[in-house]
Design a protein around this motif. Structure first.
Motif, PDB file in Angstrom:
ATOM      1  N   PRO A 162       5.666   1.969   7.481  1.00  0.00           N
ATOM      2  CA  PRO A 162       4.755   1.963   6.342  1.00  0.00           C
ATOM      3  C   PRO A 162       3.668   3.017   6.386  1.00  0.00           C
ATOM      4  CG  PRO A 162       4.116   0.261   7.886  1.00  0.00           C
ATOM      5  CD  PRO A 162       5.401   0.856   8.407  1.00  0.00           C
ATOM      6  N   LEU A 163       3.564   3.739   7.500  1.00  0.00           N
ATOM      7  CA  LEU A 163       2.515   4.745   7.632  1.00  0.00           C
ATOM      8  C   LEU A 163       3.059   6.162   7.729  1.00  0.00           C
ATOM      9  CD1 LEU A 163       0.202   2.909  10.216  1.00  0.00           C
ATOM     10  CD2 LEU A 163       0.073   2.842   7.719  1.00  0.00           C
ATOM     11  N   ASN A 164       4.375   6.316   7.613  1.00  0.00           N
ATOM     12  CA  ASN A 164       4.941   7.648   7.859  1.00  0.00           C
ATOM     13  C   ASN A 164       4.665   8.642   6.733  1.00  0.00           C
ATOM     14  OD1 ASN A 164       6.723   6.766   5.913  1.00  0.00           O
ATOM     15  ND2 ASN A 164       8.569   7.018   7.151  1.00  0.00           N
ATOM     16  N   ASP A 165       4.096   8.166   5.631  1.00  0.00           N
ATOM     17  CA  ASP A 165       3.708   9.090   4.564  1.00  0.00           C
ATOM     18  C   ASP A 165       2.252   9.539   4.722  1.00  0.00           C
ATOM     19  OD1 ASP A 165       2.931   6.372   3.935  1.00  0.00           O
ATOM     20  OD2 ASP A 165       2.314   7.115   1.965  1.00  0.00           O
ATOM     21  N   LEU A 166       1.550   8.970   5.692  1.00  0.00           N
ATOM     22  CA  LEU A 166       0.156   9.320   5.939  1.00  0.00           C
ATOM     23  C   LEU A 166       0.071  10.405   7.004  1.00  0.00           C
ATOM     24  CD1 LEU A 166      -1.337   5.723   6.221  1.00  0.00           C
ATOM     25  CD2 LEU A 166      -1.537   7.237   4.256  1.00  0.00           C
ATOM     26  N   TYR A 167      -0.785  11.376   6.797  1.00  0.00           N
ATOM     27  CA  TYR A 167      -0.991  12.392   7.819  1.00  0.00           C
ATOM     28  C   TYR A 167      -1.860  11.812   8.928  1.00  0.00           C
ATOM     29  CZ  TYR A 167      -2.185  16.725  10.156  1.00  0.00           C
ATOM     30  OH  TYR A 167      -2.334  17.705  11.103  1.00  0.00           O
ATOM     31  N   ALA A 168      -1.360  11.883  10.162  1.00  0.00           N
ATOM     32  CA  ALA A 168      -2.109  11.367  11.314  1.00  0.00           C
ATOM     33  C   ALA A 168      -3.113  12.422  11.763  1.00  0.00           C
ATOM     34  CB  ALA A 168      -1.153  11.007  12.452  1.00  0.00           C
ATOM     35  N   PHE A 169      -4.364  12.211  11.403  1.00  0.00           N
ATOM     36  CA  PHE A 169      -5.420  13.179  11.688  1.00  0.00           C
ATOM     37  C   PHE A 169      -6.168  12.742  12.944  1.00  0.00           C
ATOM     38  CE2 PHE A 169      -9.453  15.304  11.391  1.00  0.00           C
ATOM     39  CZ  PHE A 169      -9.190  16.515  10.760  1.00  0.00           C
ATOM     40  N   GLU A 170      -6.158  13.590  13.951  1.00  0.00           N
ATOM     41  CA  GLU A 170      -6.843  13.290  15.219  1.00  0.00           C
ATOM     42  C   GLU A 170      -8.282  13.800  15.142  1.00  0.00           C
ATOM     43  OE1 GLU A 170      -7.034  11.696  19.097  1.00  0.00           O
ATOM     44  OE2 GLU A 170      -5.328  11.654  17.706  1.00  0.00           O
ATOM     45  N   LEU A 214       0.832  -1.201   0.000  1.00  0.00           N
ATOM     46  CA  LEU A 214       0.000   0.000   0.000  1.00  0.00           C
ATOM     47  C   LEU A 214       0.868   1.254   0.000  1.00  0.00           C
ATOM     48  CD1 LEU A 214      -2.880  -0.974   2.445  1.00  0.00           C
ATOM     49  CD2 LEU A 214      -2.886  -0.972  -0.052  1.00  0.00           C
ATOM     50  N   ARG A 215       1.940   1.232   0.766  1.00  0.00           N
ATOM     51  CA  ARG A 215       2.828   2.390   0.785  1.00  0.00           C
ATOM     52  C   ARG A 215       3.472   2.594  -0.591  1.00  0.00           C
ATOM     53  NH1 ARG A 215       7.674   4.889   1.774  1.00  0.00           N
ATOM     54  NH2 ARG A 215       7.675   6.439   3.450  1.00  0.00           N
ATOM     55  N   ALA A 216       3.880   1.489  -1.222  1.00  0.00           N
ATOM     56  CA  ALA A 216       4.491   1.593  -2.544  1.00  0.00           C
ATOM     57  C   ALA A 216       3.498   2.163  -3.560  1.00  0.00           C
ATOM     58  CB  ALA A 216       4.981   0.213  -2.994  1.00  0.00           C
ATOM     59  N   LEU A 217       2.234   1.761  -3.463  1.00  0.00           N
ATOM     60  CA  LEU A 217       1.217   2.287  -4.379  1.00  0.00           C
ATOM     61  C   LEU A 217       0.996   3.780  -4.154  1.00  0.00           C
ATOM     62  CD1 LEU A 217      -1.324  -0.680  -4.252  1.00  0.00           C
ATOM     63  CD2 LEU A 217      -0.129   0.142  -6.295  1.00  0.00           C
TER      64      LEU A 217
END
Length: 394
Positions: free
Chosen positions: A213-221, A175-178
């Motif tokens: 694998p999640l460090n490219d995702l913005y962590a939205f609280e 998923l991260r690669a995609l």
């Protein structure tokens, strides 16, 4: 508006989420998102609103992934959803269909019969080609695909349990690669779940997984409802249920405060007052909350807060986590780390300060606790503290 605790909320009746939804759309312009929030705050309702009312130029696809128990389950679910979407627009999932035919799929009168899958079937190829088909189709139309995936951590846990930790790692890496490969063409993902992503990642890292694998995702609280919106929801529900009250603003404020701004609990409290047949005074509302918290049938499913500790913490850590939560719940003041450490040691629990700090961070990520300006700990939600005290006999 009627109280509907635990039911499907009419998206036209969502209150207090306009700004949050706007912030999500603004963030998606730049990157994909993972939504962090406690259960019952309304994560699923928010992403369904994104799905139902997209910004111009966005094409959202919503899927609940809780029923996916293997990597192939996931790949097939995505393929079917993409294929159905493209077919409705008279387009074809070309890459994915060519791949399926190559491994034994047959097409009769335009309908592709999927081949029989087994453990050796390359699920990664099916998943990747399905998403590539979607992105290519939308890119041609100057549109941007948005994959809204709910209950991702539960799916990953199921995959790890059934197929091993390596399979769950591979799903995350794929998923991260995609996202990295297709993000420039507009692909975005929103991942949510009712358990923390950090538990899944920590479990994988214990097995030697070194990636992020999640460090490219913005962590939205995702927060609880603001006080004014929580009160607005309570007001509309009290009126909609025709509940007697001599002071409607006071009744709504009491419900909103006792529910800590959780829409789910606001609905439950109003429903309980309605069924009591009593006037919605502050005393009646508070008694109904106590009754619900003490109900052995657990109508608010609060036992989850106790049960998940056994699931997500090691056997050695469980006793320490329970003890530190008991200690903080029993106090009417915020509690310093050294005070917690002293209390644990007085109970004969073997824990050093560094280990305690690590556990406190994890418990804070799980939304049990919050820190004040001095770094002292308290329960994040008064309602949870109230239930914890009652359930633990503190």
């Amino acid at each position: 508006m009627k109280a509907n605790p635990g039911g499907q909320i009419d998206l036209n009746e969502i209150i207090g989420r306009d700004r949050v939804i706007e912030q999500l759309w603004e963030t998606l312009e730049q990157q994909s998102i993972r939504i962090n929030a406690e259960r019952r705050i309304g994560k699923t309702t928010v992403i369904k609103k994104l799905y139902a009312s997209p910004k111009v130029g966005w094409v959202p696809i919503f899927q609940d992934l809780e029923q996916c128990h293997s990597a192939m389950d996931f790949a097939q679910a995505v393929y079917r959803e993409v294929d159905a979407y493209l077919s409705a627009r008279q387009q074809t999932a070309r890459r994915a269909k060519d791949f399926l035919k190559a491994i034994g799929g047959t097409e009769i009168k335009g309908v592709l019969k999927l081949p029989t899958f087994n453990d050796q079937t390359p699920w990664k190829t099916l998943l990747s080609k399905s998403i590539e088909d979607l992105v290519e189709s939308q890119h041609q139309q100057n549109e941007r695909p948005l994959l809204l995936w709910d209950e991702v951590p539960l799916m990953l846990q199921s995959i790890a349990a059934r197929e091993g930790q390596a399979a769950a790692m591979e799903v995350l890496d794929t998923l991260r690669a995609l996202r990295q490969e297709l993000g420039g063409q507009g692909l975005r993902m929103v991942l949510t779940g009712s358990i923390g992503f950090h538990h899944v990642i920590d479990s994988l890292k214990q097995q030697g997984y070194a990636n992020s694998p999640l460090n490219d995702l913005y962590a939205f609280e995702l927060p609880v409802l603001d006080a004014n919106f929580a009160q607005e929801l309570a007001t509309k529900l009290i009126a909609g249920e025709n509940i007697a009250t001599s002071d409607a603003p006071m009744s709504a404020q009491t419900v909103a405060e006792l529910a800590d701004g959780f829409p789910f609990y606001i609905h439950h409290i109003v429903k309980a007052v309605k069924l009591s047949g009593l006037e919605a005074t502050a005393e009646v509302i508070d008694k109904q909350v106590s009754k619900q918290l003490l109900d052995g049938n657990d109508p608010w499913e609060l036992t989850h807060y106790r049960d998940r500790i056994s699931t997500y913490y090691s056997t050695a850590s469980e006793a320490v986590v329970l003890a530190l939560l008991d200690s903080i719940a029993a106090s009417d003041q915020t509690t310093a780390v050294n005070t917690i450490l002293h209390e644990l040691k007085s109970q004969g629990l073997a824990v050093d300060r560094e280990a305690l700090l690590k556990l406190l961070k994890a418990v804070e990520q799980d939304h049990y606790l919050a820190k004040d300006e001095q770094g002292h700990y308290r329960f994040r939600f008064p309602l949870l503290k109230r239930w914890w005290r009652l359930s633990r006999g503190l």
